[in-house]
Design a protein around this motif. Structure first.
Motif, PDB file in Angstrom:
ATOM      1  N   ILE A  70      -8.054   2.553   1.657  1.00  0.00           N
ATOM      2  CA  ILE A  70      -8.592   2.813   0.319  1.00  0.00           C
ATOM      3  C   ILE A  70      -7.526   3.603  -0.438  1.00  0.00           C
ATOM      4  CG2 ILE A  70     -10.458   3.866  -1.021  1.00  0.00           C
ATOM      5  CD1 ILE A  70     -12.152   3.818   1.580  1.00  0.00           C
ATOM      6  N   HIS A  71      -7.113   3.094  -1.590  1.00  0.00           N
ATOM      7  CA  HIS A  71      -6.066   3.758  -2.373  1.00  0.00           C
ATOM      8  C   HIS A  71      -6.562   4.130  -3.762  1.00  0.00           C
ATOM      9  CE1 HIS A  71      -2.134   2.271  -0.232  1.00  0.00           C
ATOM     10  NE2 HIS A  71      -2.967   2.896   0.574  1.00  0.00           N
ATOM     11  N   THR A  72      -5.920   5.141  -4.320  1.00  0.00           N
ATOM     12  CA  THR A  72      -6.101   5.440  -5.734  1.00  0.00           C
ATOM     13  C   THR A  72      -4.727   5.522  -6.371  1.00  0.00           C
ATOM     14  OG1 THR A  72      -7.200   6.893  -7.316  1.00  0.00           O
ATOM     15  CG2 THR A  72      -6.041   7.964  -5.486  1.00  0.00           C
ATOM     16  N   ARG A  81       1.622   6.620  -9.030  1.00  0.00           N
ATOM     17  CA  ARG A  81       1.809   6.473  -7.592  1.00  0.00           C
ATOM     18  C   ARG A  81       0.496   6.135  -6.904  1.00  0.00           C
ATOM     19  NH1 ARG A  81       6.800   8.541  -6.259  1.00  0.00           N
ATOM     20  NH2 ARG A  81       7.590  10.153  -7.640  1.00  0.00           N
ATOM     21  N   MET A  82       0.601   5.336  -5.832  1.00  0.00           N
ATOM     22  CA  MET A  82      -0.579   5.030  -5.024  1.00  0.00           C
ATOM     23  C   MET A  82      -0.709   6.067  -3.928  1.00  0.00           C
ATOM     24  SD  MET A  82      -0.710   0.964  -4.472  1.00  0.00           S
ATOM     25  CE  MET A  82       0.771   0.846  -3.493  1.00  0.00           C
ATOM     26  N   ARG A  83      -1.956   6.424  -3.617  1.00  0.00           N
ATOM     27  CA  ARG A  83      -2.179   7.392  -2.546  1.00  0.00           C
ATOM     28  C   ARG A  83      -3.454   7.010  -1.789  1.00  0.00           C
ATOM     29  NH1 ARG A  83      -0.522  13.083  -4.240  1.00  0.00           N
ATOM     30  NH2 ARG A  83       1.380  11.882  -4.137  1.00  0.00           N
ATOM     31  N   PHE A 103      -8.641   2.828  -8.429  1.00  0.00           N
ATOM     32  CA  PHE A 103      -8.985   2.616  -7.028  1.00  0.00           C
ATOM     33  C   PHE A 103      -8.762   1.149  -6.641  1.00  0.00           C
ATOM     34  CE2 PHE A 103     -12.122   6.259  -7.560  1.00  0.00           C
ATOM     35  CZ  PHE A 103     -11.513   7.097  -6.638  1.00  0.00           C
ATOM     36  N   HIS A 104      -8.303   0.925  -5.425  1.00  0.00           N
ATOM     37  CA  HIS A 104      -8.178  -0.436  -4.905  1.00  0.00           C
ATOM     38  C   HIS A 104      -8.142  -0.379  -3.390  1.00  0.00           C
ATOM     39  CE1 HIS A 104      -4.100   1.163  -5.400  1.00  0.00           C
ATOM     40  NE2 HIS A 104      -3.774   0.438  -4.340  1.00  0.00           N
ATOM     41  N   LEU A 105      -8.278  -1.529  -2.765  1.00  0.00           N
ATOM     42  CA  LEU A 105      -8.170  -1.626  -1.317  1.00  0.00           C
ATOM     43  C   LEU A 105      -6.826  -2.265  -1.007  1.00  0.00           C
ATOM     44  CD1 LEU A 105     -11.807  -2.815  -0.818  1.00  0.00           C
ATOM     45  CD2 LEU A 105     -10.878  -0.642  -0.023  1.00  0.00           C
ATOM     46  N   MET A 106      -6.065  -1.639  -0.103  1.00  0.00           N
ATOM     47  CA  MET A 106      -4.742  -2.143   0.227  1.00  0.00           C
ATOM     48  C   MET A 106      -4.831  -2.917   1.530  1.00  0.00           C
ATOM     49  SD  MET A 106      -2.083  -0.993  -1.715  1.00  0.00           S
ATOM     50  CE  MET A 106      -1.346  -2.562  -2.089  1.00  0.00           C
ATOM     51  N   LEU A 107      -4.537  -4.191   1.467  1.00  0.00           N
ATOM     52  CA  LEU A 107      -4.556  -5.054   2.650  1.00  0.00           C
ATOM     53  C   LEU A 107      -3.137  -5.083   3.210  1.00  0.00           C
ATOM     54  CD1 LEU A 107      -7.053  -5.858   0.890  1.00  0.00           C
ATOM     55  CD2 LEU A 107      -6.811  -8.159   1.799  1.00  0.00           C
TER      56      LEU A 107
END
Ligand SMILES: [Cu+2]
Length: 151
Positions: A70-72, A81-83, A103-107
């Motif tokens: 889970i990223h923001t 920046r993504m974290r 927010f996003h989900l990083m695959l």
């Protein structure tokens, strides 16, 4: 021409209503973008908490990715920046949208390519509601939203 538009309209209007529900949690518009094998994909969707108690998205997984985080996005000066974050809060009666720039989900570590027009499975894990599997519709690389069909 006019007749054709009239026939198409009801189909488009019913799309957002296809919520997948688990307990009080309803997910709409799950999508991702085309990406190559061994690369990284991003998952986007809207999560509505229709209940009267708070819930949280605490994890996700997919058979087509080695790991899902889970990223923001955080703005540091002019740089976005993504974290990774541990969870996303889902307040009762609210909707949280995972979308580009937020927010996003990083695959991470794709085991197969994400091909435009196909769908890939993603399992979401909620603290209260439990697990819910959705299908991410693969949009073109660089798409900003789920409706960006390239014909
Ligand atoms: Cu990310």
């Amino acid at each position: 021409m006019r007749r054709r538009l009239l026939l198409l309209a009801p189909v488009l209007l019913t799309l957002p209503a296809h919520a997948q529900q688990q307990g009080d949690i309803a997910v709409t518009m799950p999508w991702t973008r085309a990406a190559g094998q061994n690369g990284t994909g991003a998952g986007f969707l809207a999560i509505a908490n229709r209940g009267s108690a708070a819930d949280r998205l605490v994890g996700a997984s997919s058979t087509i990715a080695r790991v899902v985080e889970i990223h923001t996005h955080l703005r540091e000066g002019d740089i976005l920046r993504m974290r990774p974050v541990a969870a996303i809060d889902l307040p009762p009666g609210g909707t949280v949208t995972l979308q580009p720039g937020g927010f996003h989900l990083m695959l991470i570590g794709l085991k197969e390519p994400l091909i435009q027009g196909q769908s890939v499975p993603l399992t979401l894990r909620f603290e209260r509601a439990g697990e819910l599997q959705v299908m991410l519709a693969v949009q073109p690389a660089g798409a900003r939203g789920p409706m960006a069909h390239a014909h």
